[in-house]
Design a protein around this motif. Structure first.
Motif, PDB file in Angstrom:
ATOM      1  N   GLU A   1     -10.782  20.466   8.694  1.00  0.00           N
ATOM      2  CA  GLU A   1      -9.704  20.197   7.744  1.00  0.00           C
ATOM      3  C   GLU A   1      -8.992  18.877   8.001  1.00  0.00           C
ATOM      4  O   GLU A   1      -8.650  18.157   7.068  1.00  0.00           O
ATOM      5  CB  GLU A   1      -8.708  21.347   7.726  1.00  0.00           C
ATOM      6  CG  GLU A   1      -9.251  22.546   6.977  1.00  0.00           C
ATOM      7  CD  GLU A   1      -8.199  23.594   6.740  1.00  0.00           C
ATOM      8  OE1 GLU A   1      -7.080  23.239   6.333  1.00  0.00           O
ATOM      9  OE2 GLU A   1      -8.511  24.767   6.969  1.00  0.00           O
ATOM     10  N   ASP A   2      -8.753  18.546   9.261  1.00  0.00           N
ATOM     11  CA  ASP A   2      -8.085  17.271   9.578  1.00  0.00           C
ATOM     12  C   ASP A   2      -8.935  16.094   9.107  1.00  0.00           C
ATOM     13  O   ASP A   2      -8.410  15.126   8.547  1.00  0.00           O
ATOM     14  CB  ASP A   2      -7.823  17.166  11.083  1.00  0.00           C
ATOM     15  CG  ASP A   2      -6.783  18.157  11.550  1.00  0.00           C
ATOM     16  OD1 ASP A   2      -5.926  18.564  10.742  1.00  0.00           O
ATOM     17  OD2 ASP A   2      -6.828  18.530  12.742  1.00  0.00           O
ATOM     18  N   GLU A   3     -10.231  16.168   9.306  1.00  0.00           N
ATOM     19  CA  GLU A   3     -11.129  15.082   8.909  1.00  0.00           C
ATOM     20  C   GLU A   3     -11.183  14.957   7.388  1.00  0.00           C
ATOM     21  O   GLU A   3     -11.182  13.846   6.855  1.00  0.00           O
ATOM     22  CB  GLU A   3     -12.526  15.323   9.474  1.00  0.00           C
ATOM     23  CG  GLU A   3     -13.515  14.231   9.161  1.00  0.00           C
ATOM     24  CD  GLU A   3     -13.148  12.882   9.751  1.00  0.00           C
ATOM     25  OE1 GLU A   3     -13.625  11.856   9.207  1.00  0.00           O
ATOM     26  OE2 GLU A   3     -12.401  12.828  10.742  1.00  0.00           O
TER      27      GLU A   3
ATOM     28  N   ARG B   1      -6.383  26.942  10.324  1.00  0.00           N
ATOM     29  CA  ARG B   1      -7.055  25.719   9.873  1.00  0.00           C
ATOM     30  C   ARG B   1      -8.497  25.721  10.339  1.00  0.00           C
ATOM     31  O   ARG B   1      -8.820  26.140  11.433  1.00  0.00           O
ATOM     32  CB  ARG B   1      -6.346  24.491  10.425  1.00  0.00           C
ATOM     33  CG  ARG B   1      -4.971  24.281   9.829  1.00  0.00           C
ATOM     34  CD  ARG B   1      -4.288  23.047  10.367  1.00  0.00           C
ATOM     35  NE  ARG B   1      -4.972  21.815  10.036  1.00  0.00           N
ATOM     36  CZ  ARG B   1      -4.890  21.181   8.864  1.00  0.00           C
ATOM     37  NH1 ARG B   1      -4.150  21.698   7.913  1.00  0.00           N
ATOM     38  NH2 ARG B   1      -5.531  20.062   8.648  1.00  0.00           N
TER      39      ARG B   1
ATOM     40  N   ALA C   1      -7.393  11.003   1.973  1.00  0.00           N
ATOM     41  CA  ALA C   1      -5.994  10.593   1.841  1.00  0.00           C
ATOM     42  C   ALA C   1      -5.920   9.338   0.969  1.00  0.00           C
ATOM     43  O   ALA C   1      -6.791   8.475   1.008  1.00  0.00           O
ATOM     44  CB  ALA C   1      -5.399  10.318   3.211  1.00  0.00           C
ATOM     45  N   LYS C   2      -4.871   9.261   0.182  1.00  0.00           N
ATOM     46  CA  LYS C   2      -4.698   8.090  -0.673  1.00  0.00           C
ATOM     47  C   LYS C   2      -4.106   6.973   0.175  1.00  0.00           C
ATOM     48  O   LYS C   2      -2.923   6.943   0.469  1.00  0.00           O
ATOM     49  CB  LYS C   2      -3.781   8.424  -1.853  1.00  0.00           C
ATOM     50  CG  LYS C   2      -4.418   9.439  -2.763  1.00  0.00           C
ATOM     51  CD  LYS C   2      -3.584   9.665  -3.988  1.00  0.00           C
ATOM     52  CE  LYS C   2      -4.280  10.637  -4.911  1.00  0.00           C
ATOM     53  NZ  LYS C   2      -3.587  10.822  -6.166  1.00  0.00           N
ATOM     54  N   THR C   3      -4.966   6.077   0.560  1.00  0.00           N
ATOM     55  CA  THR C   3      -4.520   4.979   1.429  1.00  0.00           C
ATOM     56  C   THR C   3      -4.541   3.635   0.709  1.00  0.00           C
ATOM     57  O   THR C   3      -4.311   2.612   1.312  1.00  0.00           O
ATOM     58  CB  THR C   3      -5.404   4.900   2.682  1.00  0.00           C
ATOM     59  OG1 THR C   3      -6.765   4.736   2.270  1.00  0.00           O
ATOM     60  CG2 THR C   3      -5.275   6.153   3.525  1.00  0.00           C
TER      61      THR C   3
ATOM     62  N   GLU D   1      -8.816  15.795   5.249  1.00  0.00           N
ATOM     63  CA  GLU D   1      -7.544  15.217   4.802  1.00  0.00           C
ATOM     64  C   GLU D   1      -7.502  13.720   5.073  1.00  0.00           C
ATOM     65  O   GLU D   1      -7.032  12.939   4.244  1.00  0.00           O
ATOM     66  CB  GLU D   1      -6.382  15.924   5.498  1.00  0.00           C
ATOM     67  CG  GLU D   1      -6.140  17.317   4.969  1.00  0.00           C
ATOM     68  CD  GLU D   1      -5.019  18.028   5.706  1.00  0.00           C
ATOM     69  OE1 GLU D   1      -4.353  17.401   6.561  1.00  0.00           O
ATOM     70  OE2 GLU D   1      -4.816  19.219   5.433  1.00  0.00           O
ATOM     71  N   ARG D   2      -8.014  13.297   6.226  1.00  0.00           N
ATOM     72  CA  ARG D   2      -8.032  11.871   6.550  1.00  0.00           C
ATOM     73  C   ARG D   2      -8.967  11.123   5.605  1.00  0.00           C
ATOM     74  O   ARG D   2      -8.644  10.056   5.103  1.00  0.00           O
ATOM     75  CB  ARG D   2      -8.484  11.664   7.999  1.00  0.00           C
ATOM     76  CG  ARG D   2      -8.399  10.203   8.439  1.00  0.00           C
ATOM     77  CD  ARG D   2      -9.131   9.949   9.732  1.00  0.00           C
ATOM     78  NE  ARG D   2     -10.557  10.180   9.653  1.00  0.00           N
ATOM     79  CZ  ARG D   2     -11.438   9.344   9.093  1.00  0.00           C
ATOM     80  NH1 ARG D   2     -11.030   8.234   8.527  1.00  0.00           N
ATOM     81  NH2 ARG D   2     -12.712   9.630   9.077  1.00  0.00           N
ATOM     82  N   LYS D   3     -10.101  11.714   5.304  1.00  0.00           N
ATOM     83  CA  LYS D   3     -11.091  11.053   4.476  1.00  0.00           C
ATOM     84  C   LYS D   3     -10.616  10.884   3.035  1.00  0.00           C
ATOM     85  O   LYS D   3     -10.882   9.867   2.408  1.00  0.00           O
ATOM     86  CB  LYS D   3     -12.386  11.862   4.498  1.00  0.00           C
ATOM     87  CG  LYS D   3     -13.522  11.246   3.752  1.00  0.00           C
ATOM     88  CD  LYS D   3     -14.799  12.047   3.941  1.00  0.00           C
ATOM     89  CE  LYS D   3     -15.957  11.384   3.246  1.00  0.00           C
ATOM     90  NZ  LYS D   3     -17.201  12.121   3.456  1.00  0.00           N
TER      91      LYS D   3
END
Length: 69
Positions: free
Chosen positions: A54-56, A50, A62-64, A58-60
């Motif tokens: 990548e974590d940021e 990774r 993400a369908k929230t 995905e968080r940014k």
């Protein structure tokens, strides 16, 4: 006079550059367990590591969004 960084002409080269035999090839590190170390390192290697962001990402993205009920 040769320019800076150039080698001297062959007739002025020292024995180490021209006539002396190469070193024996003995290194200074201890490679007695080299195969085991390489095999262990290979087992813990991931095929696609990774990235640092990548974590940021995905968080940014993400369908929230919550559905309107």
């Amino acid at each position: 006079m040769p320019e800076r960084g150039q080698s001297p002409p062959p007739e002025r080269s020292s024995g180490k550059q021209m006539h002396d035999v190469p070193a024996s090839g003995k290194g200074t590190d201890d490679a007695s367990h080299k195969e085991d170390i390489n095999k262990e390192a290979l087992e813990h290697l991931t095929s696609n590591p990774r990235g640092p962001m990548e974590d940021e990402v995905e968080r940014k993205f993400a369908k929230t969004a919550k559905p309107n009920v």
